[in-house]
Scaffold this active site. Structure first.
Site, PDB file in Angstrom:
ATOM      1  CD  GLU A   1      20.652  59.388  67.272  1.00  0.00           C
ATOM      2  OE1 GLU A   1      19.669  58.634  67.393  1.00  0.00           O
ATOM      3  OE2 GLU A   1      20.549  60.608  67.051  1.00  0.00           O
TER       4      GLU A   1
ATOM      5  CB  CYS B   1      14.151  62.289  62.935  1.00  0.00           C
ATOM      6  SG  CYS B   1      13.234  60.877  63.539  1.00  0.00           S
TER       7      CYS B   1
ATOM      8  CG  HIS C   1      20.863  55.683  72.393  1.00  0.00           C
ATOM      9  ND1 HIS C   1      21.170  55.823  71.056  1.00  0.00           N
ATOM     10  CD2 HIS C   1      19.675  55.030  72.446  1.00  0.00           C
ATOM     11  CE1 HIS C   1      20.202  55.284  70.329  1.00  0.00           C
ATOM     12  NE2 HIS C   1      19.278  54.791  71.155  1.00  0.00           N
TER      13      HIS C   1
ATOM     14  CG  HIS D   1      21.127  52.873  66.575  1.00  0.00           C
ATOM     15  ND1 HIS D   1      21.269  51.519  66.340  1.00  0.00           N
ATOM     16  CD2 HIS D   1      19.843  53.065  66.927  1.00  0.00           C
ATOM     17  CE1 HIS D   1      20.112  50.914  66.549  1.00  0.00           C
ATOM     18  NE2 HIS D   1      19.227  51.824  66.910  1.00  0.00           N
TER      19      HIS D   1
ATOM     20  CB  CYS E   1      11.184  55.761  60.771  1.00  0.00           C
ATOM     21  SG  CYS E   1      12.757  54.999  61.234  1.00  0.00           S
TER      22      CYS E   1
ATOM     23  CG  HIS F   1      17.978  49.829  69.737  1.00  0.00           C
ATOM     24  ND1 HIS F   1      18.232  51.131  70.133  1.00  0.00           N
ATOM     25  CD2 HIS F   1      19.176  49.211  69.656  1.00  0.00           C
ATOM     26  CE1 HIS F   1      19.533  51.290  70.278  1.00  0.00           C
ATOM     27  NE2 HIS F   1      20.132  50.156  69.991  1.00  0.00           N
TER      28      HIS F   1
ATOM     29  CB  SER G   1      13.314  50.856  71.034  1.00  0.00           C
ATOM     30  OG  SER G   1      12.793  51.834  70.171  1.00  0.00           O
ATOM     31  CB  SER G   2      15.999  55.991  72.373  1.00  0.00           C
ATOM     32  OG  SER G   2      15.716  57.329  72.608  1.00  0.00           O
ATOM     33  CG  ASN G   3      11.658  55.152  68.327  1.00  0.00           C
ATOM     34  OD1 ASN G   3      10.503  54.848  68.098  1.00  0.00           O
ATOM     35  ND2 ASN G   3      12.663  54.333  68.014  1.00  0.00           N
TER      36      ASN G   3
HETATM   37  O1  10D Z   1      16.889  53.523  70.355  1.00  0.00           O
HETATM   38  P1  10D Z   1      16.466  54.249  69.119  1.00  0.00           P
HETATM   39  O2  10D Z   1      15.079  54.766  69.152  1.00  0.00           O
HETATM   40  O3  10D Z   1      17.464  55.297  68.746  1.00  0.00           O
HETATM   41  O4  10D Z   1      16.576  53.208  67.906  1.00  0.00           O
HETATM   42  P2  10D Z   1      15.569  52.191  67.251  1.00  0.00           P
HETATM   43  O5  10D Z   1      16.394  51.206  66.532  1.00  0.00           O
HETATM   44  O6  10D Z   1      14.569  51.697  68.198  1.00  0.00           O
HETATM   45  O7  10D Z   1      14.751  53.066  66.186  1.00  0.00           O
HETATM   46  C1  10D Z   1      15.359  53.638  65.062  1.00  0.00           C
HETATM   47  C2  10D Z   1      16.035  54.876  65.403  1.00  0.00           C
HETATM   48  C3  10D Z   1      17.331  55.150  65.143  1.00  0.00           C
HETATM   49  C4  10D Z   1      18.190  54.308  64.322  1.00  0.00           C
HETATM   50  C5  10D Z   1      17.946  56.358  65.692  1.00  0.00           C
HETATM   51  F1  10D Z   1      17.926  57.310  64.761  1.00  0.00           F
HETATM   52 FE1  SF4 Z   2      14.151  56.613  61.985  1.00  0.00          FE
HETATM   53 FE2  SF4 Z   2      16.117  57.360  63.604  1.00  0.00          FE
HETATM   54 FE3  SF4 Z   2      16.201  58.018  61.068  1.00  0.00          FE
HETATM   55 FE4  SF4 Z   2      14.386  59.125  62.669  1.00  0.00          FE
HETATM   56  S1  SF4 Z   2      16.585  59.386  62.773  1.00  0.00           S
HETATM   57  S2  SF4 Z   2      14.069  58.390  60.579  1.00  0.00           S
HETATM   58  S3  SF4 Z   2      13.916  57.408  64.045  1.00  0.00           S
HETATM   59  S4  SF4 Z   2      16.265  55.935  61.912  1.00  0.00           S
END
Ligand code: 10D
Ligand code: SF4
Length: 312
Positions: free
Chosen positions: A126, A197, A124, A74, A12, A41, A225-227
């Protein structure tokens, strides 16, 4: 036997920004770069940076005074920022701007003395960072993870109340929680939809499309990785055989004995090289070449890096 790729999938805008910031910091500073927590993550990304000398730490106290620290995508709490300043660290803030937006809302809620509810996963980073933007001695921020948690809240139903959410939650579950919150606390205010998001939303919707035309789904993403975990959960909820893998090395041929159409997606922190390796492996064991891709609008979002990290 067909391969079908979800679209969008993988990196992303927030992850791309964080990675570019560290890559450029290595070139510009030519000094050890410390990162508070895993930048994103994903094990492949973290190992690649480790090999380039980047040091990942969980605590600011483990970083020598006057060093360079990057805050992970995060985000961090206000207390963590203060600790970094106290050690005279040069701070490069790779917090995703969409996470920072929630930080600002929570901080405003705290400054306005409004009791606040945060929907997110306990522990988590974040969540720790965002909750850590609520610094109020009289009022509280309450973390809830489920509809059941709402009944445990000790808040008067007519009290002024705000809610906010983690950015990478399940869209469906969060909608249930918000509905239940609004039932119990009719005065509650929050974001128009939730703080989930665009990238999380698009990847979950793409996976739902994928589930309609496949019988097996592989989600590429690390265990923390939460997402990515939410994508795997959603795949399983659709009834399609879904497995989350770190890389092609995790694939077991026995999973694919009856597979006719295999779907591939990747979490927001999983690099494309891992997708390409999975495709290469699947072709080797007899899947079709070239893979098809479900058609969706391309994501156009880009987050700029700070000016001092632009490297030309
Ligand atoms: O665990 P997560 O999904 O929050 O983080 P990941 O580093 O896997 O993906 C990016 C997402 C972020 C930094 C949260 F916004
Ligand atoms: Fe990526 Fe997290 Fe930002 Fe969404 S909030 S754009 S998943 S880093």
């Amino acid at each position: 036997m067909n391969i079908i790729l979800a679209n969008p999938r993988g990196f992303c805008a927030g992850v791309k920004r964080a990675i570019l910031m560290v890559e450029n910091a290595l070139k510009i500073y030519k000094k050890t770069i410390y990162v508070k927590h895993e930048l994103v993550h994903n094990q492949y990304v973290i190992e690649t940076f480790r090999k380039k000398g980047v040091i990942f730490v969980e605590e600011i106290k483990d970083i020598p005074n006057n060093s360079i620290v990057v805050f992970s995508a995060h985000g961090v709490s206000k207390a963590t920022k203060k600790k970094a300043i106290k050690k005279n660290l040069t701070i490069l803030n790779a917090t995703c701007p969409l996470v920072e937006k929630v930080h600002l809302e929570v901080e405003k809620s705290s400054k306005n003395n409004i009791e606040t509810i945060f929907i997110g996963h306990k522990g988590h980073p974040e969540v720790i960072g965002t909750i850590g933007h609520y610094e109020n001695k009289k009022r509280k921020i309450h973390l809830i993870e489920s509809v059941q948690d709402i009944n445990k809240l000790n808040i008067k139903s007519n009290q002024k109340l705000n809610f906010f959410t983690q950015t990478t939650l399940s869209i469906k579950n969060t909608q249930f929680i918000i509905l239940a919150l609004k039932n119990k606390f009719p005065n509650i205010s929050g974001p128009k939809k939730e703080d989930i998001c665009y990238a999380t939303t698009n990847r979950q919707n793409a996976l739902l499309k994928l589930s309609k035309i496949t019988d097996t789904i592989l989600v590429i993403g690390s265990k923390n990785s939460s997402n990515s975990n939410r994508l795997t959960e959603l795949g399983k909820e659709t009834g399609i055989f879904t497995k989350q893998i770190e890389s092609f090395l995790d694939i077991k041929e026995e999973w694919l004995k009856k597979t006719k159409n295999i779907g591939i997606t990747a979490g927001a922190s999983a690099p494309d090289i891992l997708v390409q390796e999975v495709i290469k492996y699947l072709k080797k064991i007899g899947f079709n070449n070239p893979p098809q891709e479900i058609l969706n609008d391309k994501e156009k979002k880009i987050f700029k890096i700070p000016k001092n990290l632009i490297y030309t």
